[in-house]
Design a protein around this motif. Structure first.
Motif, PDB file in Angstrom:
ATOM      1  N   ASN A  21       0.531  -1.120   0.278  1.00 20.36           N
ATOM      2  CA  ASN A  21       0.063   0.299   0.091  1.00 20.36           C
ATOM      3  C   ASN A  21       0.671   1.493   0.630  1.00 20.36           C
ATOM      4  N   THR A  22       2.302   1.383  -0.410  1.00 23.22           N
ATOM      5  CA  THR A  22       3.083   2.312  -0.374  1.00 23.22           C
ATOM      6  C   THR A  22       3.089   3.132  -1.553  1.00 23.22           C
ATOM      7  N   GLY A  23       2.569   1.874  -2.873  1.00 20.20           N
ATOM      8  CA  GLY A  23       2.390   2.491  -4.029  1.00 20.20           C
ATOM      9  C   GLY A  23       3.632   2.359  -4.581  1.00 20.20           C
ATOM     10  N   THR A  24       4.737   1.356  -4.166  1.00 25.81           N
ATOM     11  CA  THR A  24       5.730   0.589  -4.798  1.00 25.81           C
ATOM     12  C   THR A  24       5.553  -0.367  -5.578  1.00 25.81           C
ATOM     13  N   ALA A  25       6.768  -0.743  -6.470  1.00 27.34           N
ATOM     14  CA  ALA A  25       6.175  -1.233  -7.561  1.00 27.34           C
ATOM     15  C   ALA A  25       5.613  -2.490  -7.089  1.00 27.34           C
ATOM     16  N   PRO A  26       5.413  -3.827  -7.737  1.00 26.31           N
ATOM     17  CA  PRO A  26       5.135  -4.558  -7.371  1.00 26.31           C
ATOM     18  C   PRO A  26       5.969  -5.858  -7.631  1.00 26.31           C
ATOM     19  N   GLN A  27       6.595  -6.768  -7.036  1.00 26.78           N
ATOM     20  CA  GLN A  27       7.570  -7.777  -7.233  1.00 26.78           C
ATOM     21  C   GLN A  27       6.848  -8.955  -7.371  1.00 26.78           C
ATOM     22  N   SER A  28       7.704  -9.642  -8.490  1.00 23.35           N
ATOM     23  CA  SER A  28       7.018 -11.280  -8.986  1.00 23.35           C
ATOM     24  C   SER A  28       8.116 -11.898  -8.581  1.00 23.35           C
ATOM     25  N   TYR A  29       7.970 -13.518  -7.728  1.00 16.46           N
ATOM     26  CA  TYR A  29       9.338 -14.479  -7.828  1.00 16.46           C
ATOM     27  C   TYR A  29       8.429 -15.766  -8.643  1.00 16.46           C
ATOM     28  N   LYS A  30       9.276 -16.388  -9.145  1.00 18.98           N
ATOM     29  CA  LYS A  30       8.589 -17.766  -9.835  1.00 18.98           C
ATOM     30  C   LYS A  30       9.466 -18.707  -8.731  1.00 18.98           C
ATOM     31  N   PHE A  31       8.853 -19.908  -7.869  1.00 20.60           N
ATOM     32  CA  PHE A  31       9.960 -21.000  -7.712  1.00 20.60           C
ATOM     33  C   PHE A  31       9.206 -22.165  -8.586  1.00 20.60           C
ATOM     34  N   VAL A  32      10.376 -22.975  -9.157  1.00 20.19           N
ATOM     35  CA  VAL A  32      10.326 -24.086  -9.592  1.00 20.19           C
ATOM     36  C   VAL A  32      10.708 -25.036  -9.421  1.00 20.19           C
ATOM     37  N   LEU A  33       9.743 -26.850  -9.337  1.00 22.54           N
ATOM     38  CA  LEU A  33       9.430 -27.721  -7.674  1.00 22.54           C
ATOM     39  C   LEU A  33      10.535 -28.768  -8.924  1.00 22.54           C
ATOM     40  N   LYS A  34      10.795 -29.806  -7.508  1.00 20.93           N
ATOM     41  CA  LYS A  34      10.682 -31.021  -8.421  1.00 20.93           C
ATOM     42  C   LYS A  34      10.284 -31.876  -7.745  1.00 20.93           C
ATOM     43  N   ASN A  35       9.986 -32.686  -7.611  1.00 22.65           N
ATOM     44  CA  ASN A  35       9.695 -33.699  -6.462  1.00 22.65           C
ATOM     45  C   ASN A  35       9.358 -33.408  -4.887  1.00 22.65           C
ATOM     46  N   ASN A  36       8.444 -32.687  -5.658  1.00 19.31           N
ATOM     47  CA  ASN A  36       7.698 -31.337  -4.179  1.00 19.31           C
ATOM     48  C   ASN A  36       8.509 -30.811  -3.867  1.00 19.31           C
ATOM     49  N   LEU A  37       9.660 -30.119  -3.871  1.00 18.32           N
ATOM     50  CA  LEU A  37      10.982 -28.887  -3.348  1.00 18.32           C
ATOM     51  C   LEU A  37      11.209 -28.645  -4.380  1.00 18.32           C
ATOM     52  N   VAL A  38      11.689 -27.164  -3.528  1.00 22.36           N
ATOM     53  CA  VAL A  38      11.688 -25.922  -4.692  1.00 22.36           C
ATOM     54  C   VAL A  38      13.492 -26.556  -4.893  1.00 22.36           C
ATOM     55  N   GLN A  39      13.986 -26.232  -5.967  1.00 25.13           N
ATOM     56  CA  GLN A  39      14.866 -25.919  -7.313  1.00 25.13           C
ATOM     57  C   GLN A  39      15.616 -25.641  -6.915  1.00 25.13           C
ATOM     58  N   TYR A  40      14.808 -24.492  -6.967  1.00 20.38           N
ATOM     59  CA  TYR A  40      15.337 -22.760  -7.324  1.00 20.38           C
ATOM     60  C   TYR A  40      14.089 -21.697  -7.671  1.00 20.38           C
ATOM     61  N   PHE A  41      14.486 -20.295  -7.049  1.00 22.37           N
ATOM     62  CA  PHE A  41      13.554 -19.360  -7.192  1.00 22.37           C
ATOM     63  C   PHE A  41      14.361 -18.182  -8.115  1.00 22.37           C
ATOM     64  N   GLU A  42      13.283 -17.186  -9.088  1.00 25.14           N
ATOM     65  CA  GLU A  42      14.529 -15.832  -9.314  1.00 25.14           C
ATOM     66  C   GLU A  42      13.189 -15.335  -9.262  1.00 25.14           C
ATOM     67  N   ASN A  43      13.601 -14.017  -9.693  1.00 28.09           N
ATOM     68  CA  ASN A  43      13.188 -13.029  -9.693  1.00 28.09           C
ATOM     69  C   ASN A  43      12.748 -12.229 -11.352  1.00 28.09           C
ATOM     70  N   GLU A  44      12.215 -10.915 -11.320  1.00 25.99           N
ATOM     71  CA  GLU A  44      11.587 -10.308 -12.963  1.00 25.99           C
ATOM     72  C   GLU A  44      13.004 -10.513 -13.350  1.00 25.99           C
ATOM     73  N   ASN A  45      13.903 -10.255 -12.764  1.00 28.22           N
ATOM     74  CA  ASN A  45      15.207  -9.683 -13.872  1.00 28.22           C
ATOM     75  C   ASN A  45      16.253 -10.844 -13.946  1.00 28.22           C
ATOM     76  N   LYS A  46      15.829 -11.845 -13.171  1.00 26.79           N
ATOM     77  CA  LYS A  46      16.330 -13.797 -13.770  1.00 26.79           C
ATOM     78  C   LYS A  46      17.687 -13.715 -11.976  1.00 26.79           C
ATOM     79  N   GLY A  47      16.713 -13.149 -11.858  1.00 27.41           N
ATOM     80  CA  GLY A  47      18.317 -12.728 -10.280  1.00 27.41           C
ATOM     81  C   GLY A  47      17.830 -14.856  -9.472  1.00 27.41           C
ATOM     82  N   ARG A  48      18.588 -15.773  -9.900  1.00 27.69           N
ATOM     83  CA  ARG A  48      18.734 -17.090  -9.565  1.00 27.69           C
ATOM     84  C   ARG A  48      18.469 -17.146  -7.949  1.00 27.69           C
ATOM     85  N   CYS A  49      18.102 -17.894  -7.307  1.00 24.97           N
ATOM     86  CA  CYS A  49      18.889 -18.612  -6.132  1.00 24.97           C
ATOM     87  C   CYS A  49      19.121 -19.775  -6.089  1.00 24.97           C
TER      88      CYS A  49
END
Length: 219
Positions: free
Chosen positions: A98-126
């Protein structure tokens, strides 16, 4: 994917520990039997007591009819909404404020029901690494965890190290605060509700938690 500030991390940890341990004991009976129904309970509220004594503050969680987290709202100085969309092997998180900052988006990728990695909208990956028991052991941004069977015994995050010890008395209970300690901050909300997909599911309650900053005891 940036790390959180170290001192803020320590204060968040201590508050989260207080909130989580209170939650654990409020939903658990002290019994020698490891009751399976604990795993079926859903986390609906989570509050960091170090940040505010106001019971309306903190996270509120909502689930669909299959038990999947669909939204979480954080109320503190501002209000932050977390909305989740589940697909077959991905989970998409959108954060708005509600502060007016831009929305942030992340995608979590799963394999065998476990998160293998996630990345932000700029494709920064963990990326996430697990042991043979499907327990979280390391993320590519430097968070680590050590386990003794089902017991979560040690973690590191930046310069903060935590050591957990366990007594011989009854210590069964859901331990949601593991999500605030050993996982990247982007995962916290999702893992609070679904620790099993992050490899941090544990029903063991520690008797003490010692925190160290650069090798010196902090709490």
């Amino acid at each position: 994917i940036k790390k959180r500030h170290t001192m803020a991390k320590i204060f968040n940890i201590t508050g989260a520990i207080s909130a989580a341990i209170i939650l654990c004991f409020s939903i658990t009976s002290c019994s020698k039997v490891n009751t399976p129904e604990i795993k079926e309970k859903k986390l609906v509220n989570f509050r960091n007591q170090a940040e505010s004594a106001d019971p309306s503050y903190g996270y509120t969680f909502k689930y669909d009819n299959q038990g999947k987290l669909i939204s979480a709202t954080l109320k503190y100085d501002s209000i932050v909404h977390h909305d989740f969309i589940w697909d077959e092997n991905t989970i998409t998180l959108t954060k708005t404020s509600n502060t007016g900052t831009a929305p942030q988006s992340y995608k979590f990728v799963l394999k065998n029901n476990l998160v293998q990695y996630f990345e932000n909208e700029n494709k920064g990956r963990c990326t996430i690494t697990y042991n043979s028991a499907n327990q979280f052991v390391e993320s590519s941004n430097g968070n680590t965890a050590q386990w003794d069977g089902d017991k979560f015994i040690q973690f590191t995050e930046n310069r903060v190290e935590g050591i957990l010890t366990y007594g011989a008395s009854c210590e069964k209970g859901y331990l949601p605060f593991a999500a605030t300690l050993i996982t990247p901050s982007e995962c916290t909300v999702l893992y609070l509700a679904h620790p099993e997909i992050g490899g941090i599911r544990t029903n063991q309650l520690p008797s003490t938690i010692d925190l160290y900053l650069s090798g010196k005891k902090a709490y």
